[in-house]
Design a protein around this motif. Structure first.
Motif, short mmCIF file in Angstrom:
data_model
loop_
_atom_site.label_atom_id
_atom_site.label_comp_id
_atom_site.label_asym_id
_atom_site.label_seq_id
_atom_site.Cartn_x
_atom_site.Cartn_y
_atom_site.Cartn_z
N ALA A 220 -1.36 3.79 -13.45
CA ALA A 220 -0.44 2.92 -12.71
C ALA A 220 -0.99 2.59 -11.33
N TRP A 221 -1.66 3.56 -10.67
CA TRP A 221 -2.30 3.29 -9.38
C TRP A 221 -3.37 2.22 -9.54
N ASN A 222 -4.22 2.38 -10.55
CA ASN A 222 -5.29 1.40 -10.76
C ASN A 222 -4.72 0.00 -10.99
N GLN A 223 -3.64 -0.06 -11.77
CA GLN A 223 -3.01 -1.34 -12.06
C GLN A 223 -2.41 -1.94 -10.79
N HIS A 224 -1.75 -1.09 -10.00
CA HIS A 224 -1.08 -1.56 -8.79
C HIS A 224 -2.08 -2.07 -7.76
N ILE A 225 -3.13 -1.31 -7.54
CA ILE A 225 -4.06 -1.64 -6.47
C ILE A 225 -4.95 -2.83 -6.82
N SER A 226 -5.16 -3.06 -8.11
CA SER A 226 -6.04 -4.16 -8.52
C SER A 226 -5.29 -5.46 -8.75
N LEU B 127 0.84 -1.20 0.00
CA LEU B 127 0.00 0.00 0.00
C LEU B 127 0.87 1.25 0.00
N ASN B 128 2.00 1.20 0.68
CA ASN B 128 2.92 2.34 0.67
C ASN B 128 3.49 2.58 -0.72
N GLN B 129 3.73 1.52 -1.46
CA GLN B 129 4.20 1.67 -2.84
C GLN B 129 3.15 2.38 -3.69
N GLY B 130 1.89 2.10 -3.42
CA GLY B 130 0.81 2.79 -4.14
C GLY B 130 0.82 4.27 -3.87
N HIS B 131 1.18 4.66 -2.64
CA HIS B 131 1.23 6.08 -2.31
C HIS B 131 2.32 6.79 -3.11
N LEU B 132 3.43 6.13 -3.38
CA LEU B 132 4.49 6.73 -4.19
C LEU B 132 3.98 7.05 -5.59
N ILE B 133 3.12 6.19 -6.11
CA ILE B 133 2.53 6.42 -7.42
C ILE B 133 1.63 7.66 -7.38
N LEU B 134 0.87 7.81 -6.30
CA LEU B 134 -0.01 8.97 -6.17
C LEU B 134 0.80 10.26 -6.05
N ARG B 135 1.91 10.20 -5.34
CA ARG B 135 2.76 11.38 -5.22
C ARG B 135 3.28 11.81 -6.58
N CYS B 136 3.60 10.84 -7.40
CA CYS B 136 4.07 11.14 -8.77
C CYS B 136 2.96 11.81 -9.57
#
Length: 351
Positions: free
Chosen positions: A152-158, A121-130
Motif C-alpha cells: 500500500a505504501w508503494n502504491q500510495h507513494i508512486s 506524505l503524512n498519509q503515507g506515514h499512517l500506512i507505515l505505522r500500520c
C-alpha cells in the motif's frame, strides 16, 4: 489555508533589472544606500548558509526547512523596508501595487499546493505505522498483513496525485515579473524595486525547486541569471548551480523522488518487503530482519518529524505573505479615505 478573493489584476512586465538603480533622476541619499546595502548583505549571507555542504543535504527536509525560513525572513524584510522608507501607499505607482498584489496572491496559492503535497506524505506515514504494528503482532498472518501494508505504501507513494503541476503557470508568471518598471524621480521607489527584485528571484528559485521535488521532474526548475551588480548575485548563482545540477542528476539516474527523506523510507520499505517475501518462502535471517525493522521505524519517524516541521514553515510563510498584503491594502484604504475626506466628502471605493 485559504486566501482572500479579489478581482484579477494583470501582470505588468517592464524594462530590465539593470534599471532598478539608475544614474538618472534623483540620487540615493546615504541613508537609502545603507538601507539597500543592509538588505542585500543579509540576503547574501542567508543564501550562503543555504548552500549545501554536500550533495546529500539538497532536498532533505532540514534543508527545505532552511529554504522556507530564508523566504520568511526575506519577505519580512520587505515589510520592514517599506516602513523604513516611510512613504505612504498613495505614493506607490499603480503598477507596483498591481505587481505586488498579483505576486503575493499567487504565492498564497503555491503555499496551499505545497501543504497538500505534505499532507499526502503524512498519509503515507499512517500506512507505515500500520505495517510496523503488524510486525509486532503474534498473528500467524502477520507477514501477510505487513506485506500488504508495504504494498500500500508503494502504491500510495508512486501514484499520489500531485497538485504541484498547477504551480506551473504561477511560476511562469512570477518569472515574467522579474522585469523592472521604470522608476523616475523617486529614490525610495528605486530602492523598493531593487529590494522586490531580490525577493522575487529567491522566491522563484526556492518555489521552483520545491515544485520539482514534489512533482518528480526537473522540468519545473527555472534558472535565473542575476546581474553581478547585485551584492547577493554570486551567492545566489553558486547556490542555484549546485542545487539545480544535483536535482537533474537525481532524476537522470532514474530515482522517482528527489526528496531525501522519502527516498530513505522507500529504500527501507523495499528491503523489508524483500525479507518478508523470503520468510514466506522459508528463508529468514532473524537478526538482519530485526535490523531492517529498526531502520524502517527510524526513517519513518524522521519522515514524520520532517513533514511536520516543513508544514509549519509553509504555514508561517503563508501568513507573512498574507500579513504583507493586508498591511498594504489597509494602508491603501486609509489613503483612499483621507483623499475622499480632503475633497469634501467620504465615499466608498472598490479596490
Amino acid at each position: 489555508m485559504s486566501r482572500p478573493q479579489e478581482p484579477h489584476r494583470p501582470f505588468f512586465p517592464f524594462g530590465n533589472p539593470f534599471r532598478a538603480i539608475s544614474p538618472k533622476g534623483s540620487k540615493l541619499s546615504s541613508r537609502l544606500v545603507f538601507l539597500l546595502a543592509t538588505f542585500e548583505d543579509s540576503l547574501a549571507e542567508r543564501l550562503k548558509k543555504l548552500t549545501p555542504k554536500s550533495e546529500n543535504d539538497i532536498l532533505s527536509f532540514s534543508w527545505m526547512e532552511l529554504a522556507l525560513k530564508l523566504l520568511y525572513e526575506t519577505h519580512n524584510d520587505v515589510k520592514t523596508i517599506i516602513e523604513e522608507l516611510g512613504f505612504p501607499v498613495s505614493d506607490w505607482d499603480e503598477k507596483w501595487l498591481d505587481e505586488y498584489l498579483n505576486i503575493s496572491v499567487k504565492l498564497l496559492d503555491i503555499c496551499n499546493d505545497f501543504s497538500s503535497e505534505l499532507s499526502q506524505l503524512n498519509q503515507g506515514h499512517l500506512i507505515l505505522r500500520c505495517a510496523l504494528h503488524n510486525l509486532e503482532s503474534t498473528s500467524s498472518n502477520q507477514f501477510v498483513h505487513t506485506r500488504s501494508s508495504l504494498d500500500a505504501w508503494n502504491q500510495h507513494i508512486s501514484s499520489r496525485t500531485s497538485r504541484v503541476e498547477s504551480c506551473a503557470p504561477i511560476l511562469d508568471c512570477l518569472e515574467e515579473s522579474l522585469d523592472f518598471p521604470k522608476v523616475k524621480n523617486s529614490s525610495k521607489g528605486k530602492v523598493l524595486m531593487h529590494v522586490l527584485y531580490g525577493v522575487k528571484v529567491v522566491t522563484l528559485f526556492i518555489c521552483s525547486v520545491f515544485a520539482s521535488a514534489f512533482s518528480g521532474s526537473s522540468k519545473r526548475l527555472l534558472p535565473t541569471n542575476v546581474p553581478d551588480t547585485f551584492r547577493w548575485a554570486h551567492a545566489f548563482t553558486e547556490l542555484q548551480k549546485n542545487v539545480n545540477m544535483e536535482i537533474k542528476n537525481i532524476y537522470s539516474s532514474g530515482r522517482f523522488t528527489a526528496l531525501r527523506d522519502v527516498d530513505a523510507v522507500d529504500g527501507s520499505v523495499k528491503k523489508l518487503h524483500s525479507m518478508i517475501q523470503g520468510n514466506m518462502d522459508g528463508c529468514m535471517k532473524v537478526e538482519e530482519f530485526q535490523n531492517l525493522i529498526v531502520d524502517l521505524r527510524r526513517e519513518a519517524e524522521k519522515l514524520t518529524q520532517g513533514v511536520d516541521r516543513l508544514t509549519k514553515q509553509v504555514d508561517e510563510f503563508f501568513h507573512i505573505v498574507l500579513s504583507g498584503r493586508d498591511a498594504l491594502l489597509s494602508n491603501l484604504r486609509a489613503s483612499e479615505t483621507e483623499f475622499d475626506r480632503g475633497i469634501g466628502g467620504l465615499s466608498t471605493r472598490q479596490l
